[in-house]
Design a protein around this motif. Structure first.
Motif, PDB file in Angstrom:
ATOM      1  N   VAL A 168       0.836  -1.203   0.000  1.00  0.00           N
ATOM      2  CA  VAL A 168       0.000   0.000   0.000  1.00  0.00           C
ATOM      3  C   VAL A 168       0.870   1.251   0.000  1.00  0.00           C
ATOM      4  O   VAL A 168       0.614   2.207  -0.749  1.00  0.00           O
ATOM      5  CB  VAL A 168      -0.944   0.008   1.228  1.00  0.00           C
ATOM      6  N   ASN A 205       2.619   1.588  -3.489  1.00  0.00           N
ATOM      7  CA  ASN A 205       1.658   1.981  -4.524  1.00  0.00           C
ATOM      8  C   ASN A 205       1.171   3.409  -4.334  1.00  0.00           C
ATOM      9  O   ASN A 205       0.941   4.140  -5.307  1.00  0.00           O
ATOM     10  CB  ASN A 205       0.462   1.024  -4.531  1.00  0.00           C
ATOM     11  N   THR A 206       1.008   3.795  -3.068  1.00  0.00           N
ATOM     12  CA  THR A 206       0.561   5.157  -2.775  1.00  0.00           C
ATOM     13  C   THR A 206       1.569   6.184  -3.268  1.00  0.00           C
ATOM     14  O   THR A 206       1.204   7.149  -3.952  1.00  0.00           O
ATOM     15  CB  THR A 206       0.340   5.342  -1.259  1.00  0.00           C
ATOM     16  N   TYR A 207       2.834   5.984  -2.954  1.00  0.00           N
ATOM     17  CA  TYR A 207       3.851   6.964  -3.341  1.00  0.00           C
ATOM     18  C   TYR A 207       4.107   6.950  -4.843  1.00  0.00           C
ATOM     19  O   TYR A 207       4.423   7.997  -5.432  1.00  0.00           O
ATOM     20  CB  TYR A 207       5.138   6.738  -2.554  1.00  0.00           C
ATOM     21  N   LEU A 233       1.026   8.786  -6.182  1.00  0.00           N
ATOM     22  CA  LEU A 233       1.117  10.186  -5.784  1.00  0.00           C
ATOM     23  C   LEU A 233       2.112  10.932  -6.658  1.00  0.00           C
ATOM     24  O   LEU A 233       1.840  12.058  -7.109  1.00  0.00           O
ATOM     25  CB  LEU A 233       1.523  10.294  -4.314  1.00  0.00           C
ATOM     26  N   GLU A 243      -2.097  10.514   7.834  1.00  0.00           N
ATOM     27  CA  GLU A 243      -2.330   9.561   6.748  1.00  0.00           C
ATOM     28  C   GLU A 243      -1.139   8.632   6.547  1.00  0.00           C
ATOM     29  O   GLU A 243      -1.321   7.430   6.299  1.00  0.00           O
ATOM     30  CB  GLU A 243      -2.640  10.304   5.444  1.00  0.00           C
ATOM     31  N   THR A 244       0.076   9.166   6.671  1.00  0.00           N
ATOM     32  CA  THR A 244       1.260   8.313   6.550  1.00  0.00           C
ATOM     33  C   THR A 244       1.272   7.275   7.663  1.00  0.00           C
ATOM     34  O   THR A 244       1.539   6.089   7.440  1.00  0.00           O
ATOM     35  CB  THR A 244       2.549   9.154   6.603  1.00  0.00           C
ATOM     36  N   ILE A 253      -1.268   4.556   7.066  1.00  0.00           N
ATOM     37  CA  ILE A 253      -0.848   3.539   6.100  1.00  0.00           C
ATOM     38  C   ILE A 253       0.065   2.512   6.762  1.00  0.00           C
ATOM     39  O   ILE A 253      -0.143   1.299   6.645  1.00  0.00           O
ATOM     40  CB  ILE A 253      -0.121   4.189   4.905  1.00  0.00           C
ATOM     41  N   GLU A 301      -5.172   2.348   6.759  1.00  0.00           N
ATOM     42  CA  GLU A 301      -5.581   2.654   5.389  1.00  0.00           C
ATOM     43  C   GLU A 301      -4.995   1.587   4.475  1.00  0.00           C
ATOM     44  O   GLU A 301      -3.778   1.466   4.356  1.00  0.00           O
ATOM     45  CB  GLU A 301      -5.081   4.043   4.970  1.00  0.00           C
ATOM     46  N   TYR A 326      -4.778   2.200  -1.524  1.00  0.00           N
ATOM     47  CA  TYR A 326      -3.764   3.180  -1.931  1.00  0.00           C
ATOM     48  C   TYR A 326      -4.343   4.325  -2.757  1.00  0.00           C
ATOM     49  O   TYR A 326      -3.765   5.418  -2.813  1.00  0.00           O
ATOM     50  CB  TYR A 326      -2.629   2.493  -2.685  1.00  0.00           C
ATOM     51  N   ALA A 336      -5.597   6.761  -0.170  1.00  0.00           N
ATOM     52  CA  ALA A 336      -4.429   7.318   0.511  1.00  0.00           C
ATOM     53  C   ALA A 336      -3.758   8.364  -0.368  1.00  0.00           C
ATOM     54  O   ALA A 336      -3.337   9.428   0.110  1.00  0.00           O
ATOM     55  CB  ALA A 336      -3.437   6.205   0.851  1.00  0.00           C
ATOM     56  N   THR A 337      -3.684   8.090  -1.659  1.00  0.00           N
ATOM     57  CA  THR A 337      -3.098   9.033  -2.609  1.00  0.00           C
ATOM     58  C   THR A 337      -3.887  10.329  -2.652  1.00  0.00           C
ATOM     59  O   THR A 337      -3.312  11.424  -2.635  1.00  0.00           O
ATOM     60  CB  THR A 337      -3.050   8.417  -4.023  1.00  0.00           C
TER      61      THR A 337
END
Length: 219
Positions: free
Chosen positions: A17, A20-22, A25, A178-179, A182, A187, A190, A193-194
């Motif tokens: 997660v 994939n989020t970063y 983003l 949020e960080t 995750i 969360e 992703y 979260a993004t």
């Protein structure tokens, strides 16, 4: 043994997660920046308060609705692209209205980057759980949002500056929250979260730009 397997599996999910989020983003920030540049190049007018809010909440609803499908990716890019388009005229107004407008924009971008990277790094390295901030952030964002609407419609400069300062603090807190959410498994989507991190960065940048413009010494 089963406990160890469960812990390992949970760690894999969290790392997935986070990664994939970063990745998403980074892609959405680049796309949003491209849309902002396009908007400035075409000299598009300001979208207006109601259009911006309507577009934002409408696309946010679509993103949430399709968050568990491939459609959610398209919705994220539609949302962040739209926000980039709305950002272009704002940046353009600063570069034309202020003799040091380009420097103000660069300072706001640098400040946003430093704050985001510093807070993200702290949340990741410290491993602290910032879930206790949830209620405070929700209440603070609602109050600041309503105050921002009042400042806009009643043209109250002092209130507008106060709202910007509040949003700098609130968005910084939201990045931490949020960080942390995750890395602690709160969360697991992703896409959402993004969106949360993107909105934090977007509002942080606008708030810093407004504050820098107000204290630049120019009318």
């Amino acid at each position: 043994m089963n406990t160890n397997v469960k812990v390992a599996s949970r760690g894999i999910v969290i790392n997935s997660v986070l990664r994939n989020t970063y990745q998403l983003l980074s892609a959405t920030l680049l796309f949003s920046g491209l849309m902002a540049y396009l908007s400035m190049s075409l000299q598009l007018p300001h979208f207006g308060f109601l259009i911006t809010l309507g577009g934002y909440f409408g696309l946010l609803y679509l993103t949430h609705k399709f968050k568990n499908s491939a459609g959610g990716i398209l919705a994220v890019f539609a949302l962040t692209g739209f926000m980039g388009l709305t950002l272009g005229p704002i940046i353009g107004s600063y570069t034309t209205a202020f003799s040091n407008g380009s420097e103000l924009v660069a300072m706001a971008m640098t400040g946003t980057g430093v704050i985001f990277l510093s807070l993200s790094f702290y949340a990741l390295v410290s491993g602290r759980d910032f879930s206790f901030m949830s209620g405070f952030l929700m209440a603070g964002i609602i109050v600041a949002f309503l105050a921002g609407i009042a400042a806009y419609f009643f043209a109250i400069p002092a209130l507008s500056l106060t709202v910007s300062a509040a949003f700098v603090l609130l968005m910084s807190g939201l990045i931490l929250f949020e960080t942390s959410n995750i890395i602690h498994g709160g969360e697991t989507n992703y896409i959402m979260a993004t969106v949360t991190l993107f909105v934090s960065i977007y509002n942080l940048f606008l708030s810093l730009l407004h504050l820098l413009g107000a204290f630049s010494g120019e009318d």
